[in-house]
Design an enzyme around this catalytic site. Structure first.
Site, short mmCIF file in Angstrom:
data_model
loop_
_atom_site.label_atom_id
_atom_site.label_comp_id
_atom_site.label_asym_id
_atom_site.label_seq_id
_atom_site.Cartn_x
_atom_site.Cartn_y
_atom_site.Cartn_z
N THR A 194 0.80 -1.22 0.00
CA THR A 194 0.00 0.00 0.00
C THR A 194 0.84 1.28 0.00
OG1 THR A 194 -0.08 -0.13 2.42
CG2 THR A 194 -1.90 -1.14 1.20
N GLU A 195 2.13 1.16 -0.22
CA GLU A 195 3.02 2.30 -0.05
C GLU A 195 2.62 3.51 -0.90
OE1 GLU A 195 5.60 -1.25 1.11
OE2 GLU A 195 3.97 -0.82 -0.29
N VAL A 196 2.19 3.29 -2.16
CA VAL A 196 1.90 4.44 -3.02
C VAL A 196 0.72 5.26 -2.50
CG1 VAL A 196 2.85 3.37 -5.10
CG2 VAL A 196 0.42 3.04 -4.56
#
Length: 259
Positions: A135-137
């Site tokens: 989910t980093e973006v």
């Protein structure tokens, strides 16, 4: 060596490393990353360990980076963040290149860095309820380190879908994409993983597992002819190893060999 954020135990040649921050959903911070590196180093050096199982206490396998940890990173200089990033890099690399087989026992959600841990394990089994993804973006970050391993594991196309969308996927989809090995019902997980680990311990040569894992990890970096030559050299060297001699002798004499 004492651990505060994880549990480490050995039984029947299987080392179990358990993330133990259930109140924080086993989120990663600098201390936990350091303790994981120490735990895997201990297991790697232990003569009584052949297989390692990585799991988490509580509802989540690992929820990624700890919120307080993320807040601290915003105050760091570039050099401080580079040093910190390299610690996680080393953990991923050490698990990926470890001489012993590492199994992820995923009994809850595995998100961001937590999903990165699953990615670098050799085998991984997840309960149907587990959701996984990077989910980093969605928070303005990037899944930089895991991308190196994920592309190798599931291919560029599937990796693009997971890394660019940042969405979580079910365990069933993760299995279809090759991110995990299989989906196992929650009530059967403990016994299932124990059987897999026992089979690796008793039915396979430790040297053969080590060399095969190394071959898998290096062959993609080589042109096909170089890869074949490297494989031929490993093949020849393995034939002279004591494990191979024992294994062939047992096969020819129709004897059951317990490694």
């Amino acid at each position: 060596m004492e651990f505060n954020l994880l549990q480490y135990e050995v039984a029947s040649r299987v080392a179990t490393v358990t993330l133990n921050r259930p109140d924080k959903r086993n989120a990663l911070n600098g201390q936990l990353v350091a303790e994981l590196r120490q735990a895997f180093a201990r297991a790697a050096a232990a003569d009584d360990v052949k297989v390692i199982v990585l799991k988490g206490n509580g509802e989540a396998f690992c929820a990624g980076a700890d919120l307080e940890y993320l807040q601290q990173l915003q105050q760091n200089t570039y050099d401080e963040n580079l040093t910190d990033s390299r610690e996680l890099m080393q953990l991923f690399r050490e698990i990926y290149q470890l001489d012993k087989v590492v199994i992820a026992q995923v009994e809850g959600h595995a998100v961001a860095g937590g999903c990165g841990l699953v990615t670098v394990c050799d085998l991984s089994y997840a309960v149907p309820e587990a959701m996984m993804g990077y989910t980093e973006v969605k928070i303005g970050f990037i899944p930089a380190l895991v991308a190196v391993f994920l592309v190798r594991k599931i291919g560029e196309g599937r990796a693009r879908e997971l890394l660019l969308t940042g969405r979580l996927v079910t365990a069933e989809k993760a299995a279809r994409d090759g991110l995990i090995t299989a989906v196992v019902p929650a009530g059967e997980m403990k016994e299932y993983v124990a059987k897999v680990a026992a089979s690796l311990c008793n039915d396979a040569s430790g040297n053969s597992l080590k060399v095969t894992k190394k071959l898998i990890g290096t062959v993609l970096d080589l042109p096909i002819q170089d890869g074949l030559e490297h494989a031929a050299e490993l093949n020849a060297a393995t034939r002279g190893h004591e494990d191979c001699k024992r294994g062939i002798a047992a096969f020819l004499h129709k004897e059951k060999l317990v490694w």
